[in-house]
Structures are given as C-alpha cells and as structure tokens.
Design a protein around this motif. Structure first.
Motif, short mmCIF file in Angstrom:
data_model
loop_
_atom_site.label_atom_id
_atom_site.label_comp_id
_atom_site.label_asym_id
_atom_site.label_seq_id
_atom_site.Cartn_x
_atom_site.Cartn_y
_atom_site.Cartn_z
N ARG A 32 73.03 94.61 13.36
CA ARG A 32 72.73 92.78 13.10
C ARG A 32 72.86 92.61 14.32
O ARG A 32 73.64 93.15 15.25
CB ARG A 32 73.59 92.08 12.53
CG ARG A 32 73.64 91.82 11.06
CD ARG A 32 74.82 91.37 9.52
NE ARG A 32 75.98 91.69 9.86
CZ ARG A 32 76.50 92.75 8.74
NH1 ARG A 32 76.11 93.22 7.93
NH2 ARG A 32 77.50 93.12 9.57
N LEU A 60 70.11 91.04 5.94
CA LEU A 60 69.70 90.63 6.43
C LEU A 60 69.93 92.27 7.20
O LEU A 60 68.76 92.37 7.46
CB LEU A 60 70.17 90.12 8.30
CG LEU A 60 69.78 90.12 9.41
CD1 LEU A 60 68.62 90.50 9.50
CD2 LEU A 60 71.11 90.05 9.97
N LEU A 67 64.58 98.28 6.33
CA LEU A 67 63.52 98.07 6.15
C LEU A 67 62.82 99.29 7.01
O LEU A 67 61.53 99.60 6.81
CB LEU A 67 62.60 97.36 5.04
CG LEU A 67 63.20 97.06 3.48
CD1 LEU A 67 63.06 95.69 3.03
CD2 LEU A 67 62.57 98.38 2.97
N GLU A 68 63.57 97.69 7.78
CA GLU A 68 62.53 98.55 9.32
C GLU A 68 62.33 100.14 9.80
O GLU A 68 61.49 100.84 10.47
CB GLU A 68 62.98 97.20 10.55
CG GLU A 68 62.26 97.11 11.83
CD GLU A 68 62.35 97.27 12.79
OE1 GLU A 68 61.73 96.76 13.64
OE2 GLU A 68 63.57 97.42 13.22
N SER A 73 66.05 91.85 0.74
CA SER A 73 66.27 91.61 2.08
C SER A 73 65.50 89.90 2.34
O SER A 73 66.15 89.77 3.57
CB SER A 73 64.68 92.56 2.67
OG SER A 73 63.13 92.20 1.46
N PRO A 74 64.69 89.26 1.48
CA PRO A 74 64.39 87.94 2.34
C PRO A 74 66.35 87.33 1.88
O PRO A 74 66.42 86.33 3.04
CB PRO A 74 63.47 87.02 1.27
CG PRO A 74 63.10 88.61 0.63
CD PRO A 74 64.07 89.87 0.98
N CYS A 130 66.40 94.48 5.91
CA CYS A 130 65.28 94.08 6.80
C CYS A 130 65.51 94.99 7.55
O CYS A 130 64.36 95.33 8.19
CB CYS A 130 65.62 92.02 7.04
SG CYS A 130 64.97 91.16 5.72
N GLU A 131 66.44 95.09 7.74
CA GLU A 131 66.59 95.97 8.94
C GLU A 131 66.17 97.24 9.03
O GLU A 131 65.72 98.08 9.24
CB GLU A 131 68.36 95.99 9.66
CG GLU A 131 68.38 94.62 10.25
CD GLU A 131 67.54 94.56 11.56
OE1 GLU A 131 67.32 94.71 11.93
OE2 GLU A 131 67.55 92.73 11.93
N ARG A 171 63.81 96.08 -1.01
CA ARG A 171 62.83 94.67 -0.63
C ARG A 171 62.81 93.63 -0.77
O ARG A 171 62.88 92.35 -0.41
CB ARG A 171 61.54 95.78 -0.76
CG ARG A 171 60.24 94.73 0.23
CD ARG A 171 59.03 95.69 -0.66
NE ARG A 171 58.64 96.89 0.42
CZ ARG A 171 58.78 96.88 1.64
NH1 ARG A 171 58.12 96.25 2.37
NH2 ARG A 171 58.88 97.72 2.23
#
Length: 334
Positions: free
Chosen positions: A80, A272, A278-279, A268-269, A275-276, A265
């Motif tokens: 984060r 946070l 998944l990147e 992920s919304p 989301c990171e 996934r």
C-alpha cells in the motif's frame, strides 16, 4: 581498544530488516534500529533501539550519526501507498548516508525487470518493467546509482526471490500458501501448474548481505548481486517440502491446491492489497530466474540452507508445527 562497525537498520521490525539486524549483531556489529514508538518488548535483544520515522529526514539523520552502514529494509506494508512513501523514505536514507559517508544496503526485487529480460536475469539485464511498482523500484535504484557516483555513498543491492523464513513477516509463504499459527491442512500454490518459481530463505539472504558487507571495501561504489536461492522447477516443490515437514511432525498429509486467484479478483474492488497482488500475478505465470554467477565469483559461494531444513524452520517459526495431531492421537489411544 576494539572499534566495532556501527550499522543503522531501517525496517528492523520487518522480515529482512530484522534478520539482517540479528545476524549483524551476532557477527559483532553495533546495531542501531529505528522504529516508530518504543516499548519494553524486545528492547533487551542486544540491539540499540531508537525512536523515529523513516519518513522524517531529521530522525534518519540523527539515527545514522556514527554509522558506517545503513540497511534500507523499510517498505509500506501490504504494497500500500508505494507511490507516496517508497521514494521519500529512500531519499532520507540517501541524505543520511551522504552526510555520514555510509554504505547503503538494499534488499532488491525482480520487479525492476520486464518480459524483455525474462526468463533468466543477470545484474546487467535491461530494466523495462510494465508495472507501477516495477517503475518505482527502477527509479529507486537509479537514485542510488546517482548517489554512488557522487563519491560519498556506496551501495550494495541484493536481489532474491520470494522470501520465506521463521520470521519473514508478510510473505507469500505466510499470506498465501499456509495459515500461520495453525496445523497445515491445505497448501495453496500461487503459480500456474508447471511454471517454475524462485524462492529465497530469509536467513540465507541476510547472511549474504553480512558477508558482502565484510568485504565492501573491495566492491565498486554501486554493486548489485543476484541470489539463486531455491528454484521450484514446476511450482509444486515448495508445497511438497511443506507436506514432508508436516508429515514428519506427525500431522496428516496436507492437500496441494491452486491458489484462489478468482476469489482475489472478485474481492479486489474492495481490498486494495488484492489489487496490488493481481498486478504482480505475471510473476507466477512465467518463469523468472536469477543468475548468481557474479555473487559466486565474488564470495566464492552462496549461503544456502537445504530446502527441507528451511521449510521445517519456517513452519516451526510461524507456529504451524506446534500441535502434532497424529502423535497426540496415538499417545491417547495407547
């Protein structure tokens, strides 16, 4: 009178920072560690703890006074706020190292590299990442190269695979593969089936840094090294090592299952950290391996703990081997 080397460790409450701090202490260094908010817990460990924040330059400058080395092992937790915090913290370390003519030691990552450098990475491989975190890491190292060119700062970067260890803190081992503090019934494998992945046993990484520091005067102003660590050729070998350790301790054989990327996934919304994660999933979908020949040429070897020993120590350290279920049952039945 013997004069001991003095080192400042930033991030000493984390996995790699804590391991390096303890190993340097045991090697005879005077270790100073900075953390936000001091309490009595853990302050009698032979480490000189000082209060401060890596985001406050005055704190870092003060803590680094008299230090010949600064270990920069501080990161925002859970990926984060990297874009906000990572570079300002490094700038403070560079300023302190410049003022005190110190060597900076940085735990590096593979994030710096993109597909044009895969699958085997050397220290000279091009750094063209395709992710935000990768671009930040490239800029972070660029700033250290510039600082080293100025002559007042020396830099050692050690890049390794995904950390695991008894006190590794946040890692794929503890956050994705097993659940700390519980007997292991399932091991989740993050990688695509058949895809190799590189892991690094944290005490080996720290030992490598300590040994490089002992010979730092023979290094160029900016020196980067890659570790081979433990290569999982098909993405299941670490999981199988966990199975062996669990069974030897008297537990039932845990199942190997694919990591639930689909659920990550979907969530992920709202989370946070997901989301990171998944990147960076691309690192689990293709082989990325480090070439350690430069390290071998310089040190003559790479510190390496056998996989089964490393996994057993890790599972013991995170509290997964404290309740031998089958052994207890056999003792009760007898």
């Amino acid at each position: 009178m013997e004069i001991r080397n003095t080192v400042l460790v930033l991030g000493a409450t984390g996995g790699i920072g804590g391991e390096v701090a303890r190993q340097l202490r045991d090697a005879g260094w005077h270790v100073r560690a900075m953390k936000r908010g001091l309490d009595e817990t853990g302050l009698k460990d032979g480490i000189d703890w000082v209060e401060g924040d890596a985001l406050h330059r005055a704190d870092v400058m003060s803590a680094a006074r008299g230090c010949s080395v600064i270990v920069h092992a501080v990161n925002p937790p859970g990926y984060r706020r990297w874009s906000e915090l990572l570079l300002p913290m490094l700038d403070n370390t560079i300023a302190a190292a410049t003022a005190h003519r110190a060597t900076i030691v940085l735990p590096g990552t593979v994030y710096n590299y993109g597909p044009d450098a895969f699958p085997v990475l050397t220290e000279a491989s091009p750094q063209h990442p395709e992710t935000r975190k990768g671009a930040i890491r490239v800029e972070l190292e660029r700033r250290m190269v510039v600082a080293a060119q100025g002559g007042a700062v020396r830099v050692i970067v050690v890049r390794a695979g995904d950390f695991f260890g008894p006190k590794a803190g946040n890692s794929w081992f503890t956050q994705g593969m097993v659940k700390p503090g519980r007997p292991v019934s399932v091991v989740h494998l993050p990688g695509d089936a058949g895809v190799g992945h590189q892991f690094a046993y944290l005490p080996d990484v720290a030992r490598t840094m300590v040994q490089l520091l002992a010979q730092r005067q023979a290094l160029p102003p900016f020196a980067a090294f890659h570790m081979a660590g433990h290569w999982d050729a098909d993405g299941s070998q670490l999981g199988k090592a966990i199975q062996r350790a669990v069974v030897k301790h008297g537990h039932a054989l845990p199942k190997l299952k694919a990591f639930p990327w689909r659920l990550v996934r979907l969530a992920s919304p709202f989370v946070l950290t997901f989301c990171e994660l998944l990147e960076m999933r691309y690192l689990w979908r293709q082989e990325v391996r480090m070439d350690n020949r430069r390290l071998i040429d310089f040190l003559g070897h790479e510190p390496h703990t056998p996989l089964d020993d490393a996994v057993k120590a890790t599972l013991t350290g995170i509290g997964c081997l404290t309740h031998p279920i089958l052994n207890n049952k056999l003792q009760t039945d007898s």
